[in-house]
Design a protein around this motif. Structure first.
Motif, mmCIF file in Angstrom:
data_model
loop_
_atom_site.group_PDB
_atom_site.id
_atom_site.type_symbol
_atom_site.label_atom_id
_atom_site.label_comp_id
_atom_site.label_asym_id
_atom_site.label_seq_id
_atom_site.Cartn_x
_atom_site.Cartn_y
_atom_site.Cartn_z
ATOM 1 N N LYS A 32 0.826 -1.209 0.000
ATOM 2 C CA LYS A 32 0.000 0.000 0.000
ATOM 3 C C LYS A 32 0.856 1.254 0.000
ATOM 4 C CE LYS A 32 -3.617 2.314 2.676
ATOM 5 N NZ LYS A 32 -4.495 2.236 3.856
ATOM 6 N N TYR A 33 1.829 1.289 0.875
ATOM 7 C CA TYR A 33 2.673 2.477 0.976
ATOM 8 C C TYR A 33 3.630 2.610 -0.200
ATOM 9 C CZ TYR A 33 0.863 3.250 5.673
ATOM 10 O OH TYR A 33 0.033 3.476 6.741
ATOM 11 N N VAL A 34 4.039 1.512 -0.765
ATOM 12 C CA VAL A 34 4.924 1.574 -1.941
ATOM 13 C C VAL A 34 4.175 2.147 -3.148
ATOM 14 C CG1 VAL A 34 6.183 0.168 -3.621
ATOM 15 C CG2 VAL A 34 6.504 -0.211 -1.179
ATOM 16 N N ASP A 35 2.935 1.681 -3.345
ATOM 17 C CA ASP A 35 2.148 2.220 -4.454
ATOM 18 C C ASP A 35 1.879 3.714 -4.281
ATOM 19 O OD1 ASP A 35 2.064 -0.256 -5.575
ATOM 20 O OD2 ASP A 35 0.078 -0.773 -4.801
ATOM 21 N N LEU A 36 1.582 4.113 -3.058
ATOM 22 C CA LEU A 36 1.341 5.532 -2.799
ATOM 23 C C LEU A 36 2.591 6.361 -3.064
ATOM 24 C CD1 LEU A 36 -0.588 7.736 -1.814
ATOM 25 C CD2 LEU A 36 0.114 7.187 0.549
ATOM 26 N N ALA A 37 3.737 5.852 -2.646
ATOM 27 C CA ALA A 37 4.992 6.566 -2.885
ATOM 28 C C ALA A 37 5.308 6.633 -4.374
ATOM 29 C CB ALA A 37 6.115 5.893 -2.121
ATOM 30 N N ALA A 38 5.008 5.538 -5.104
ATOM 31 C CA ALA A 38 5.282 5.539 -6.549
ATOM 32 C C ALA A 38 4.422 6.576 -7.261
ATOM 33 C CB ALA A 38 5.018 4.143 -7.128
ATOM 34 N N VAL A 39 3.161 6.689 -6.867
ATOM 35 C CA VAL A 39 2.293 7.695 -7.491
ATOM 36 C C VAL A 39 2.809 9.105 -7.224
ATOM 37 C CG1 VAL A 39 -0.018 8.690 -7.433
ATOM 38 C CG2 VAL A 39 0.266 6.219 -7.500
ATOM 39 N N GLN A 40 3.223 9.353 -5.989
ATOM 40 C CA GLN A 40 3.724 10.684 -5.662
ATOM 41 C C GLN A 40 5.012 11.009 -6.407
ATOM 42 O OE1 GLN A 40 4.042 10.749 -1.395
ATOM 43 N NE2 GLN A 40 1.797 10.859 -1.056
#
Length: 516
Positions: A32-40
């Motif tokens: 979850k946090y990796v995907d959020l970081a990738a989007v940012q």
């Protein structure tokens, strides 16, 4: 195996399940946090201006395109959008519609207006108009009858007994002849003085009725509206002199004779105390179609009408400080079918030339004939709009009454079919284009000029028989010497005073011709 050992083994058996459960929870949180970081990170890189396009991240090709946005506009929104995209056309339509609405409303109000001259309490007529025009003109007859119907006492200027008979033949008691000799200034002054005394004397409409004073409301000047159409070279000097005397000088002398009466401010005695003095108006009628475009072969009308227009402008400037309004009516084409006999069908292009061209010398027909015939068959030959009947006289009558009544204050009134259109054409359309539209074309072959023959020529009217024979022999020798380029007719430009007296115009005859 003891119970303690069994308990220890059971605890060891539960450890893998707990580890698996905790690892799944940790993995979910990490994804979850990796995907959020990738989007940012991707958004940050895409918003950076200094990175090249090749380095920036892109969406996967398999991602579906965003759905189209459908906007449902109302009819009002579509019309407003069309107006915004066609501003020039919209402006033209709005201006045309506004002008048409204005003209329609003005015409409706004008047609509904009641136009009657003022009368005395006992019904007697009080207002007088003077029409200075030949009683033989249809416009003079029309205006005389109409102004009399509206309640005016009409006086028509007459210069001969025949004119007075024509006025009396109208059979209207309130249309009276006004005899005046414009060519005799003392006599004309006495006639004007007698007319002024007549206005200052009370008159009774019927015997026994209360007498009333008459008021001069307007002087209507109607010059002759018929002009000769011909090339300038074929018009004799005497015709120009007669034209200027009858069409230009006579109207000017007429206005000059009436100026003392106009500026005297005749006022009835009952209105002299505390009332406004009577200010008669001057109305000048001139044709405007020919003088607006000045076409070929219309020199008499173009010259006279332009001179009358200039004279009217000067007269307006002189009388404006005296509070005497002057209005010029620039006339178009009107329907005078009720006042003129029916005419035959006009010349159709392709038929024989007009009869007047057959009376010209051969050189004149060769030089001007083709263009004259083409112009005669055009839409505005002789100042008429061919194929159209013209405007109704009712429009002219109403406008004249409005000017006399004071409802219309314009210095220049264009009225009649073609008056406004040809005024616009004369101001803005090139002259060459107007001539071309009238059928005027370039003439490449002109008549030859024989200067030596012309120098030795003696007009037959001044030569004796012997001199005529000698002149003919001399002319024959000159023709042979110059190769006969002069032809049977030539351009006769007189070089001695006796030639000017003998030749009626600039076109001369060959002394060898039988007509000579």
């Amino acid at each position: 195996m003891s119970a303690d050992d069994q308990q220890f083994l059971d605890m060891l058996a539960n450890i893998p399940g707990q580890i698996r459960q905790h690892s799944v929870v940790v993995a979910e949180h990490v994804d979850k946090y990796v995907d959020l970081a990738a989007v940012q990170v991707r958004d940050a890189l895409n918003s950076t201006t200094w990175l090249p396009d090749s380095v920036r991240s892109r969406l996967p090709s398999s991602a579906p395109p965003p759905p189209p946005v459908v906007i449902y506009n109302s009819t009002y929104d579509r019309v407003q959008d069309w107006f915004a995209r066609h501003k020039l056309l919209t402006s033209v339509v709005v201006v045309a519609a506004s002008y048409a609405t204005y003209k329609a409303v003005k015409h409706t109000r004008s047609s509904r207006k009641t136009r009657r001259a003022k009368r005395a309490p006992n019904g007697g007529r009080l207002e007088v108009v003077v029409i200075a025009g030949s009683p033989t003109l249809p416009l003079t007859k029309s205006l005389s009858l109409q102004m009399e119907r509206k309640g005016f006492i009409v006086y028509v200027v007459c210069t001969s007994i025949e004119d007075e008979v024509l006025v009396q033949n109208l059979g209207r008691p309130d249309i009276k002849p006004f005899g005046i000799d414009i060519t005799d200034p003392p006599n004309a002054g006495q006639s004007i003085e007698r007319f002024a005394q007549y206005l200052q004397t009370p008159h009774a409409a019927v015997p026994g009725a209360k007498p009333n004073y008459l008021t001069l409301k307007a002087v209507l000047l109607i010059p002759s509206l018929t002009y000769q159409t011909s090339p300038i070279a074929t018009i004799p000097p005497s015709s120009f002199a007669d034209l200027f005397n009858t069409h230009l000088l006579h109207p000017i002398l007429t206005i000059q004779s009436f100026l003392p009466l106009l500026t005297s401010r005749l006022t009835p005695p009952e209105k002299r105390k505390g009332g406004q003095p009577s200010t008669p108006k001057v109305l000048v009628f001139t044709p405007s179609i020919i003088s607006s475009i000045n076409p070929p072969f219309h020199a008499p009308e173009a010259t006279v009408c332009s001179a009358l227009s200039a004279f009217t402008e000067v007269l307006t400037a002189e009388l404006r400080p005296l509070s005497i309004p002057v209005t010029q009516f620039q006339l178009g084409t009107f329907d005078f079918s009720g006042f003129t006999p029916s005419r035959s069908t006009p010349q159709i292009q392709g038929q024989l030339p007009p009869a007047e061209t057959l009376q010209w010398p051969e050189a004149a027909r060769h030089t001007y004939g083709r263009n004259y015939v083409s112009q005669s068959a055009s839409a505005i030959s002789a100042g008429r709009v061919r194929g159209m009947r013209g405007s109704s006289l009712r429009e002219l009558h109403n406008t004249v009454f409005d000017v006399v009544d004071g409802s219309e204050h314009a210095d220049v009134v264009r009225i009649g079919l073609g008056a406004g259109l040809y005024g616009f054409v004369g101001r803005w359309v090139p002259r060459g284009l107007v001539s071309w539209m009238m059928g005027i074309r370039r003439i490449d072959e002109l008549s030859a000029w024989n200067d030596e023959f012309h120098a030795n020529y003696t007009p037959p009217a001044l030569a004796s028989e012997g001199e005529l024979e000698d002149g003919a022999e001399s002319a024959s020798e000159n023709d042979d010497m110059l190769g006969g380029i002069a032809g049977s007719r030539f351009i006769n430009v007189a070089r001695e005073e006796k030639w000017r007296e003998a030749s009626p115009n600039v076109w001369g005859e060959d002394p060898k011709s039988p007509k000579a």
